[in-house]
Design an enzyme around this catalytic site. Structure first.
Site: not given
Ligand SMILES: Cc1ncc(C[n+]2csc(CCOP(=O)(O)OP(=O)(O)O)c2C)c(N)n1
Lengths: 333, 324
Positions: B60, B82-83, B85-87, B127
C-alpha cells in the site's frame, strides 16, 4: 594519469565549483544560524559533498532527469540547478522562498520543472514517490532517470522496502544511493541492519547492487553514471551504496559525543573535497590559482545571494489560510 | 444506461475517464488480469492494457506513493486499496505526502485513492472500516462517500478530474444491492455538494454512504406517525456542504447525524460542532448523533448488528428529539 571516466577538464572544474559552492554555502548557513537568522534546524553535509555532487553530476537534466536529495545532499540540488538564494530563503523562512515559508531547508522542488524534488521528513517515503515519478516518465515516454538518496537509517523503513520492491518489479529507471555515513542520528549502521553491506539489500529486490568509496568523487561519478545508463537503457534499478562519513553531529545541537574521536580523525584525512583538489593539481587539471579563483567566485555569489535572501520579506501571516486546494488561486499569483 | 449497479457505475466511471484522458491510469493489487477483488476493474486491462492497469505487489505504501509521484508529474492515477482498511498501511504516504503537495510545495497532486469500505457484510474488524474521520483532521485531502449509483459514477469522475487528491470511499454493502438507470451522456457530481434525499419539516437526518438507506427507512416509518423527516445525503465530507446543513437545521430545528463509523471522534462530531456554532439559535433540542459503538467492528452477525447503527437506533433518537 588518473581515469576521469570521460569527464573533460571543464567538467572537472565544474565539479570543483559545485563542491566548493556546497561547502561554502553551508558554512554561510552556519553563520546565519549563529546570528539566529535560520529559523529551523541545520543539518550539515560536511564530508558528504563529494558523493552528493558527483552522483547528481551523472544525470542529464535536459532529458528530464530528477534527483531527490536528503537533507545532506544540498550539493546534489545545486548541480541540478537550485539557486543558492532560494536555499537561503528556505532556511530563513522567507515569504518568497520556493515554498513561501511553508517548509524548511531543501524540502522543495518540482520534478516537472526543476530537475529535483526535495524530500519530506518521513524517511523512506521518497522511494515510492520516486518510483512513481519514474513510472510517470516512462508512461509519458520521456526516457528520464530518477536518482534518489536514502540514508543507512532510512533504508530500514518499510517505505524504502516497498518502494524498492515495486520499482524493481517494474524495472523502473531509478538509481538509489544508500549513504552509509556511519550513523543515523546516534545509531551506528551496525545497529541499523545485519546485512553485510547495505548494497546486499539489492539481492532481495533482484536489482543491481554495488558499493563504492563515497569520498572518491570520480568513483562515485563513474558508478552512478553506469547505473544511470543501465536505467535509461531498460536495465532497471540500481542500489548503489556509498561509504562515507557524517563529519558533524546529526544537527547543530548534537556534539556527536557518541562518535569515537579517532574515527572522525581517520575520516578527516579522507575529506572528499581536499582529495579531489589534490587530484586536480597532481594531474595538471588545475593549479592552486585556479582553485583559489573558484573559491573567490563562490564567495562572491554567496555574498550576493545572502544579501538578497536577507532582504527578502517574511510571509504575510494571513497567507497561512490559502493554497490548500486548487481554486483560491494562491499559487498562481 | 439501464439498471446500473453501484459497482458497475464505478467501473464505468473509471473506463470512461481512462478513455477520455490518457493520463488516467489504475494501480493496485489484482486490479489487472483478475479485474479486482470485487471485480470493480473487470475488463479494464483488456481495454487499456497492462501499462495503464497496473498490478502491484502487496504494497500500500508503494501504491499510494507511486501514484502520488506520478500525479505530481502530471498523470492522474486512481489507486485502489483492495479493502479500504489497508489504507492505514499507506496512511503516511497519503497524509504526509499526497495531501500536502499543494499547500507546502505549490504542486498539483491530482489523484484518487479508492476502495471498498464499510460494514454490514460480516467482514470483521479488518474488512469493515469507515475511514473518513481519520483523514478529516489532515488537511489537503478531499473526501467523498457516494450512496447511489448515480453519485458513485458522477463523484468518481469529478474526483478524477479534480486537481487535488481525493479519497473516494465506496461502500461495498451497496456494490450489488442498489441499481438505477444512469444517463447515457457524460456527467459529474460536483465535490462539496449535498443532496436532499427526502424533504421534510420536523427533523433533519444528516448522513452519507450506506447509512442513507437506514435514514430513509427510518424516515418512512416516522412518516406513518405523522412526522416529516428531511434526509440529507452529504456525499462529500471534505469539503462539506455547510450551507445545506444549516439551511435544513434552520427549517426543522432538530437534527440527527447518522454515520456508520464509531461515535467518538467521528465525522459527526465535527458537523455537530458546526451546527452548534452556527445554528444554535435554530435548535429546539440537543443535536443527536447515531453511530457505531466505540469498538472494532465485530465479525459475528449478532455482534455486528448490535454495534452498527440501524433503523431502531435512529427511530429512538428521533423520538427522543421530538419529545424533548
Ligand atoms: C520515519 C522517520 N523516523 C524518524 C525520523 C527522525 N530522524 C530524522 S533524521 C534521522 C536519522 C537519519 O539517519 P540516516 O537515514 O542514516 O541519514 P543521515 O542523517 O545519516 O544522513 C532520524 C531518526 C524521521 N525523519 N523519519
Amino acid at each position: 594519469m588518473v581515469e576521469t571516466y570521460g569527464l573533460t577538464r571543464d567538467q572537472l572544474l565544474d565539479i570543483e565549483y559545485y563542491l566548493r559552492l556546497t561547502r561554502s554555502l553551508e558554512e554561510r548557513v552556519v553563520a546565519l544560524f549563529r546570528q539566529a537568522k535560520v529559523i529551523g534546524g541545520l543539518y550539515r553535509s560536511l564530508g558528504q559533498e563529494g558523493e552528493s555532487v558527483a552522483a547528481a553530476y551523472a544525470l542529464d537534466y535536459k532529458q528530464g532527469d530528477v534527483v531527490q536529495p536528503l537533507i545532506r545532499n544540498v550539493g546534489a540540488i545545486l548541480v541540478a540547478g537550485a539557486k543558492p538564494v532560494d536555499i537561503l530563503r528556505q532556511y530563513m523562512a522567507k515569504g518568497n522562498s520556493p515554498t513561501r515559508g511553508r517548509e524548511l531547508n531543501i524540502h522543495f522542488g518540482n520534478p516537472q520543472t526543476d530537475g529535483f524534488i526535495g524530500q519530506i521528513s518521513m524517511l523512506g517515503d521518497m522511494i515510492p514517490v520516486m518510483a512513481g515519478i519514474t513510472l510517470a516518465g516512462r508512461m509519458q515516454k520521456k526516457n528520464l532517470v530518477g536518482l534518489a538518496f536514502i540514508g543507512d537509517g532510512g533504508s530500514s523503513t518499510g517505505a524504502f522496502w516497498e518502494g524498492m520492491n515495486f520499482a524493481s518489479v517494474q524495472r523502473l529507471p531509478l538509481v538509489v544511493i544508500i549513504e552509509d555515513n556511519g550513523y543515523a542520528y546516534s545509531t551506528p549502521t551496525w545497529k541499523q541492519s545485519a546485512a553485510r553491506t547495505l548494497a546486499d539489500k539489492a539481492y532481495a529486490f533482484g536489482c543491481t547492487g554495488e558499493t563504492v568509496d563515497g569520498n572518491d568523487v570520480l568513483a562515485v561519478y563513474d558508478a552512478t553514471k553506469r547505473a544511470v545508463e543501465r536505467a535509461r537503457s531498460g536495465g532497471g534499478v540500481t542500489l548503489l551504496e556509498v561509504k562515507t562519513f557524517r563529519m558533524k553531529g546529526h544537527a547543530e545541537h548534537d556534539n556527536q559525543a557518541y562518535v569515537p574521536k579517532e574515527l572522525i580523525e581517520q575520516w578527516r584525512e579522507k575529506d572528499p573535497v581536499v582529495r579531489f583538489e589534490r587530484m586536480l593539481i597532481e594531474n595538471g587539471f588545475a593549479t592552486q590559482e585556479d582553485i583559489t579563483a573558484i573559491e573567490q567566485r563562490v564567495k562572491r555569489e554567496i555574498d550576493i545571494a545572502t544579501d538578497e535572501a536577507d532582504a527578502s520579506p517574511m510571509p504575510t501571516p494571513s497567507d497561512a489560510a490559502l493554497g490548500l486546494f486548487d481554486g483560491d488561486g494562491y499559487w498562481n499569483a | 444506461m439501464p439498471e446500473t449497479t453501484y459497482i458497475e457505475a464505478i467501473t464505468q466511471a473509471m473506463a470512461e475517464e481512462m478513455a477520455r484522458d490518457e493520463r488516467v491510469f489504475l494501480i493496485g493489487e489484482d486490479v489487472g488480469v483478475y479485474g479486482g477483488a470485487f471485480k470493480t476493474s473487470y475488463g479494464l486491462i483488456d481495454k487499456f492494457g497492462p501499462e495503464r492497469v497496473i498490478d502491484t505487489p502487496i504494497s500500500e505504501i508503494a501504491i499510494i506513493g507511486a501514484a502520488s509521484g506520478a500525479a505530481i508529474m502530471g498523470m492522474r492515477p486512481i489507486a485502489e486499496m483492495q479493502f479500504i482498511d489497508f489504507i492505514t498501511c499507506g496512511y503516511d504516504m497519503l497524509v504526509n505526502f499526497a495531501a500536502v503537495n499543494r499547500y507546502l510545495f505549490g504542486r498539483a497532486c491530482p489523484m484518487v485513492v479508492r476502495g471498498p469500505a464499510g460494514g454490514g457484510t460480516h467482514g470483521g474488524p479488518y474488512h469493515s472500516l469507515n475511514p473518513e474521520a481519520m483523514f478529516m483532521n489532515r488537511p489537503g485531502l478531499k473526501i467523498v462517500a457516494p450512496a447511489t449509483a448515480y453519485d458513485a459514477k458522477g463523484l468518481l469522475k469529478a474526483a478524477v478530474r479534480d486537481d487535488d487528491p481525493v479519497l473516494y470511499i465506496e461502500h461495498k454493502y451497496l456494490y450489488r444491492r442498489i441499481k438505477e438507470d444512469l444517463p447515457a451522456e457524460d456527467y459529474i457530481v460536483p465535490l462539496g455538494k449535498a443532496a436532499v434525499r427526502r424533504k421534510g419539516k420536523d427533523l433533519t437526518i444528516i448522513t452519507w454512504g450506506a447509512m442513507l438507506y437506514v435514514a430513509l427507512d427510518a424516515a418512512n416509518e416516522l412518516a406513518a406517525d405523522g412526522v416529516d423527516a428531511e434526509v440529507i445525503d452529504l456525499r462529500s465530507i471534505i469539503p462539506f456542504d455547510e450551507e445545506a446543513i444549516l439551511e435544513s437545521v434552520a427549517k426543522t430545528n432538530r437534527v440527527i447525524i447518522l454515520h456508520e463509523a464509531p461515535l467518538t471522534g467521528g465525522a459527526g462530531a465535527e458537523f455537530a460542532a458546526r451546527i452548534a456554532e452556527k445554528a444554535f439559535d435554530y435548535l429546539d433540542a440537543p443535536i443527536k448523533r447515531v453511530a457505531a459503538l466505540d469498538v472494532p467492528t465485530p465479525y459475528s452477525p449478532p455482534l455486528e448488528a448490535f454495534a452498527l447503527p440501524d433503523k431502531a437506533k435512529v427511530l429512538k433518537a428521533a423520538r427522543e428529539l421530538l419529545a424533548y
